[in-house]
Structures are given as structure tokens and as C-alpha cells.
Design a protein around this motif. Structure first.
Motif, short mmCIF file in Angstrom:
data_model
loop_
_atom_site.label_atom_id
_atom_site.label_comp_id
_atom_site.label_asym_id
_atom_site.label_seq_id
_atom_site.Cartn_x
_atom_site.Cartn_y
_atom_site.Cartn_z
N ALA A 118 -28.08 -12.15 -50.94
CA ALA A 118 -29.22 -12.03 -51.85
C ALA A 118 -28.87 -12.60 -53.22
N PRO A 119 -29.76 -13.36 -53.82
CA PRO A 119 -29.52 -13.85 -55.18
C PRO A 119 -29.73 -12.74 -56.20
N ALA A 120 -29.39 -13.04 -57.45
CA ALA A 120 -29.50 -12.04 -58.52
C ALA A 120 -30.25 -12.62 -59.71
N LEU A 121 -30.93 -11.75 -60.44
CA LEU A 121 -31.57 -12.16 -61.69
C LEU A 121 -30.54 -12.33 -62.78
N ALA A 122 -30.73 -13.34 -63.61
CA ALA A 122 -29.81 -13.55 -64.73
C ALA A 122 -29.98 -12.47 -65.78
N GLN A 123 -31.21 -11.98 -66.00
CA GLN A 123 -31.49 -10.92 -66.97
C GLN A 123 -32.35 -9.85 -66.30
N PRO A 124 -31.75 -8.96 -65.53
CA PRO A 124 -32.53 -8.01 -64.74
C PRO A 124 -33.34 -7.01 -65.56
N ASP A 125 -32.96 -6.74 -66.80
CA ASP A 125 -33.69 -5.76 -67.62
C ASP A 125 -34.72 -6.39 -68.55
N THR A 170 -29.42 -16.29 -61.23
CA THR A 170 -28.06 -16.79 -61.25
C THR A 170 -27.88 -17.73 -60.07
N PRO A 171 -27.48 -18.99 -60.29
CA PRO A 171 -27.35 -19.93 -59.17
C PRO A 171 -26.44 -19.39 -58.07
N LEU A 172 -26.86 -19.60 -56.82
CA LEU A 172 -26.13 -19.11 -55.66
C LEU A 172 -25.62 -20.28 -54.85
N ASP A 173 -24.33 -20.29 -54.54
CA ASP A 173 -23.74 -21.36 -53.75
C ASP A 173 -24.42 -21.46 -52.39
N GLY A 174 -24.78 -22.66 -52.01
CA GLY A 174 -25.38 -22.89 -50.70
C GLY A 174 -26.89 -22.77 -50.67
N ALA A 175 -27.50 -22.36 -51.77
CA ALA A 175 -28.96 -22.19 -51.80
C ALA A 175 -29.64 -23.52 -52.13
N ALA A 176 -30.61 -23.90 -51.31
CA ALA A 176 -31.39 -25.10 -51.58
C ALA A 176 -32.63 -24.78 -52.39
N ALA A 177 -33.09 -23.54 -52.33
CA ALA A 177 -34.26 -23.08 -53.10
C ALA A 177 -34.25 -21.56 -53.07
N TYR A 178 -35.23 -20.97 -53.77
CA TYR A 178 -35.31 -19.52 -53.87
C TYR A 178 -36.75 -19.08 -53.60
N ALA A 198 -38.64 -24.78 -57.12
CA ALA A 198 -38.39 -26.20 -56.86
C ALA A 198 -37.00 -26.34 -56.25
N PRO A 199 -36.75 -27.40 -55.50
CA PRO A 199 -35.43 -27.57 -54.88
C PRO A 199 -34.30 -27.49 -55.91
N ASN A 200 -33.28 -26.70 -55.56
CA ASN A 200 -32.07 -26.57 -56.38
C ASN A 200 -32.36 -26.10 -57.80
N THR A 201 -33.42 -25.33 -57.97
CA THR A 201 -33.81 -24.83 -59.29
C THR A 201 -33.87 -23.31 -59.26
N PRO A 202 -32.94 -22.62 -59.91
CA PRO A 202 -32.92 -21.15 -59.87
C PRO A 202 -33.93 -20.52 -60.84
N ARG A 203 -35.19 -20.82 -60.62
CA ARG A 203 -36.24 -20.31 -61.50
C ARG A 203 -37.52 -20.15 -60.69
N LEU A 204 -38.18 -19.00 -60.86
CA LEU A 204 -39.42 -18.70 -60.15
C LEU A 204 -40.51 -18.40 -61.16
N SER A 205 -41.69 -18.95 -60.94
CA SER A 205 -42.81 -18.74 -61.85
C SER A 205 -44.02 -18.27 -61.06
N PHE A 206 -44.75 -17.27 -61.61
CA PHE A 206 -45.89 -16.67 -60.91
C PHE A 206 -47.18 -16.75 -61.71
N GLY A 207 -47.20 -17.38 -62.86
CA GLY A 207 -48.41 -17.42 -63.65
C GLY A 207 -48.64 -16.13 -64.40
#
Length: 455
Positions: free
Chosen positions: A266-273, A286-294, A314-323
Motif C-alpha cells: 500500500a502507498p502512503a500519503l506524504a502529509q497524512p494529517d 510518497t513515491p512507491l518503487d514499482g508503481a506505474a500509477a496510483y 497520471a502515469p508515474n505521478t504520485p498525486r491524486l486530485s478529486f476536484g
């Protein structure tokens, strides 16, 4: 392209609650592969039982008693010794229609059954051959009659190809077909001859009790079976390859190959709080080795029963956006995707969404009583009472601030601030908004604005 080739997936014998006769049939298969085994279910004769009555109550046709009589060498079909064990071929057992129910749904969901396609209703009965279709950020959770659950996430199409219950012992037999997208299943242990099967155009995943996910990528013509709990045995169907996937492993299947792969952690948030106070809800991982996307999923509960949004990075981008998202307490489930598109282990975070910002910054000037006044205005963004801090700095020739701010005024209650008699030059000003929400002090600075005053 031959789309009839199927990969057969089943729990290993250690997890099956098979009868002795079933185990013997499997052993016979290994020792004499040319002889097709007969899958049977043991039935212990009770007082008053006859083969005629058993066939009437539990078999496909009343005349099927003759097959049971012959296979078990019964002399008189109307007289059976109490306590005797009969081996009844599973193929003869009658399976009556069973039903599932819509336990929850969110977003654009369509249920197609009985020649009618419409949005489902809470608690609605769902019958065999019904089709569930979900749009973007839409989810539907299906409750099966034995306590198992199936979640159909966004952008998926799943057919309930078999919903049956065996008359002999009440064992349920269910099958789903993932025609597009994904299905997530949590299956309670099942009695023989019941089972649970999820099909795709290139695979069949069959279990008796475990937690797993099945996805089908139509563009790549590849399916993924991801095992969270349990053990899955994978046979290519042509006898050339075999794999056993335990928890934290997956099977990637196409028309030409079958691969056993470890699931990503499982990946982790860079700033969980971090409080989500910006214009949109987004998370840095936090970038995870071997992950192509999240992949991320939002819900109002930790169990993801009331999920309402999903996004892939996006591919190889450790960032998620939901609007944008209304203020409140929410949960985020995270997973990493391998290059094969297989989703790994999940982890769930709680987070607070509390909009807090400052926008709409404008400035103007006017002359009164031979003095020049400068009026700065802004708009508070978010719910609840806010206070503001106004800062004004002077820039040097390089566009950098000349020392500390000329004006640094906290505790401003209004959404405006006035200064007078500023000397000519280039200035930068900004505003910080502060408010208390959900037991937190939220603070956010606006984007800096430039003000030029001529001679």
C-alpha cells in the motif's frame, strides 16, 4: 482472435470443504487424466427417504433417480437404509433461482433487468442475468443471499450471469461476468456444490470463500485477479502452465500468457494529517518503487460502503486530485497500480475537508482632502467566521521584498483594508485567512498581488 480460451481459477484443496467422494474424484483425475471425473455430493439417508421422493424434491427431473440408483447400486428405489450415504452427481441437482439486493449505490448507476434499464433503488431485488453499469464516480454495492458482497466501482459493466440455490442443501451458486471495468468481491465460505465465479472474456476466477478483485482491460485484452485473502490456483486450461496465488499475489491473464505477480504494498500519503482546505481536494503520495500509477477512492465511511468518488493518477505521478468537495470528515483508500494494471494492497486514511482560502483580490485608489487612499479588497472562501491578516511589502529593482513587510496587520475582521500616502514604488500585498473548523485552526495565504504607484 480466439476469445474462447479461459483461465480457470479455484481455491486449493486445502481451503475447500469437499466431501471424501469429491477428493477421490480429484485424485482420480490426477492418476487417470483421460477419464472425466464425476463430481458428486454425499447425502445421508434419513427416515422416510426414497429415491423417488429425493428425485421429486431435489433433482432436475423425477426420472433422474434411475441414475442415482444405478451409480449407488440400490436394489429397491423405494426402500433405503437409514444412515446410508448416497453419492449424487452434482449435474443432477436442481438449482432454483436466487436473488441479490442493492445494498447501496451512488452516482450514475443503471440496473438492466426484465427488459428495462433504470437507476436502482435501495434494497431492490436483483435477479439472474441482470446487468449493472456504473458511470464516472459511481458505485453500487450488491448484497448476496449468503452475506457475501460485490462492489462494482466506477466505469464498469457487470452481468449477474448465475444466481442459484441448490434445493438439496441450500448451497448458493453465483457467477458474475465483468464485461468492462472491475468488480470487488468479499465471499463468505460456501458449501458444496455451491461456489462463486467471476468471469472476464479471458479468465474465470472461482472461489468458495475469500476476498479478491477482478478487472478486465478491454483495450489490452488482459484481466487481473488480485488476491487479498485466501489461496487461488490458476490453471491455463491447456495444461501447459499452472500457478498458485496466495494473499498479496495476483494473476495477470491474456489470451497468450498467464503471469503470477506479487501485489504492490500500500502507498502512503506524504502529509497524512493535512487538512484539505484548498480549492480542490488533492493528495501527494510518497513515491512507491514499482508503481506505474496510483488509485484513490473517497467515501463517508472507513469500510468504503458509501463510496462516491474515484480517481487514478497520471502515469508515474504520485498525486491524486478529486476536484471540489463539501466540508466534512471523509476517508481515502489508496492503492498502487503495477505496470500490468494490477492494483496492490490498500490502506485507508481519514481526512478533513474544510475549505479555507482568500480570493478575488482587487485594489483601487481615490483622493480625498488632498490625500491618496488605497483600498484593498478580497473574498473569504469557506464556511464559518474568518479573520484576516494583511501584509504589504515593497519590492526592490530585482523584484524581491525589501526587508520585512511595511504593513503586517493581523486580526482584520472585514474583507477590506485601507492605507494612505504610500510613496511611489512597486509593492506586493497578500492576505491570510484564518478560521476554526473541526477542532483545527486553518490558515491559508492568498496569491501575492502587485501594486505599482507612480510619481
Amino acid at each position: 482472435m480466439n476469445r474462447n480460451r479461459m483461465i480457470i481459477v479455484s481455491l486449493t484443496a486445502a481451503l475447500l470443504t469437499a466431501s471424501p467422494s469429491f477428493a477421490q474424484n480429484r485424485a482420480a483425475t490426477r492418476s487417470a487424466p483421460a477419464v472425466a471425473p464425476v463430481d458428486t455430493l454425499d447425502y445421508v439417508v434419513r427416515p422416510g427417504d426414497t429415491l423417488i421422493d429425493l428425485a421429486e424434491a431435489y433433482l432436475n427431473r423425477p426420472s433422474d433417480y434411475r441414475r442415482v440408483q444405478r451409480d449407488n447400486r440400490v436394489a429397491n428405489p423405494r426402500r433405503l437404509p437409514v444412515g446410508r450415504t448416497l453419492a449424487i452427481p452434482v449435474s443432477l441437482l436442481r438449482a432454483d433461482p436466487d436473488q441479490a439486493r442493492i445494498s447501496s449505490f451512488r452516482g450514475a448507476v443503471t440496473l438492466s433487468q426484465g427488459g428495462r434499464a433504470a437507476p436502482p433503488t435501495q434494497g431492490q431485488a436483483v435477479s439472474e442475468d441482470a446487468v449493472l453499469i456504473t458511470g464516472a464516480n459511481a458505485f453500487v454495492r450488491l448484497a448476496l443471499s449468503d452475506g457475501s458482497h460485490v462492489v462494482v466501482p466506477s466505469n464498469s459493466r457487470v452481468r449477474l450471469s448465475r444466481l442459484r440455490r441448490y434445493a438439496l442443501n441450500g448451497a448458493v451458486d453465483h457467477a458474475m461476468t465483468v464485461e468492462a471495468g472491475r468488480a470487488e468481491s468479499q465471499v463468505t465460505p460456501r458449501r458444496r456444490p455451491g461456489g462463486f465465479v467471476v468471469r472476464t472474456p479471458v479468465s474465470v476466477s472461482a472461489v468458495r470463500g475469500t476476498e479478491f478483485r477482478v478487472a478486465f482491460n478491454d483495450a489490452a485484452d488482459r484481466s487481473a485477479t488480485e488476491v487479498i485473502e485466501g489461496v487461488v490456483e490458476v490453471d491455463s486450461g491447456d495444461g501447459l502452465s499452472e500457478a498458485v496465488a496466495v494473499a498479496d499475489q495476483g494473476v495477470s491473464t491474456s489470451l497468450t500468457d498467464t503471469r503470477l505477480l506479487p501485489l504492490l504494498p500500500a502507498p502512503a500519503l506524504a502529509q497524512p494529517d493535512e487538512v484539505q482546505s484548498g480549492p480542490v481536494v488533492d493528495f501527494t503520495l510518497t513515491p512507491l518503487d514499482g508503481a506505474a500509477a496510483y488509485r484513490g477512492r473517497l467515501a463517508t465511511d472507513a469500510g468504503m460502503i458509501d463510496a462516491f468518488a474515484e480517481a487514478d493518477s497520471a502515469p508515474n505521478t504520485p498525486r491524486l486530485s478529486f476536484g471540489d468537495l463539501a466540508d466534512g470528515a471523509y476517508f481515502l483508500r489508496l492503492g498502487a497500480l503495477s505496470p500490468e494494471g494490477m492494483e496492490g494492497r490498500n490502506t485507508t486514511y481519514s481526512f478533513i475537508r474544510a475549505r479555507n482560502g482568500v480570493g478575488g483580490l482587487t485594489s483601487g485608489s481615490e483622493t480625498r482632502d488632498n490625500r491618496r487612499f488605497y483600498r484593498f479588497r478580497w473574498e473569504a472562501e469557506g464556511e464559518g467566521e474568518a479573520s484576516f491578516r494583511f501584509q504589504l511589502s515593497r519590492e526592490d529593482a530585482e523584484g524581491r521584498a525589501e526587508g520585512p513587510p511595511l504593513v503586517d496587520q493581523p486580526g482584520v475582521a472585514e474583507q477590506a483594508f485601507t492605507l494612505s500616502d504610500l510613496p511611489p514604488g512597486v509593492y506586493t500585498w497578500r492576505v491570510q485567512g484564518s478560521r476554526h473548523r473541526f477542532g483545527r485552526l486553518l490558515q491559508a495565504w492568498s496569491e501575492p498581488q502587485q501594486l505599482r504607484i507612480g510619481r
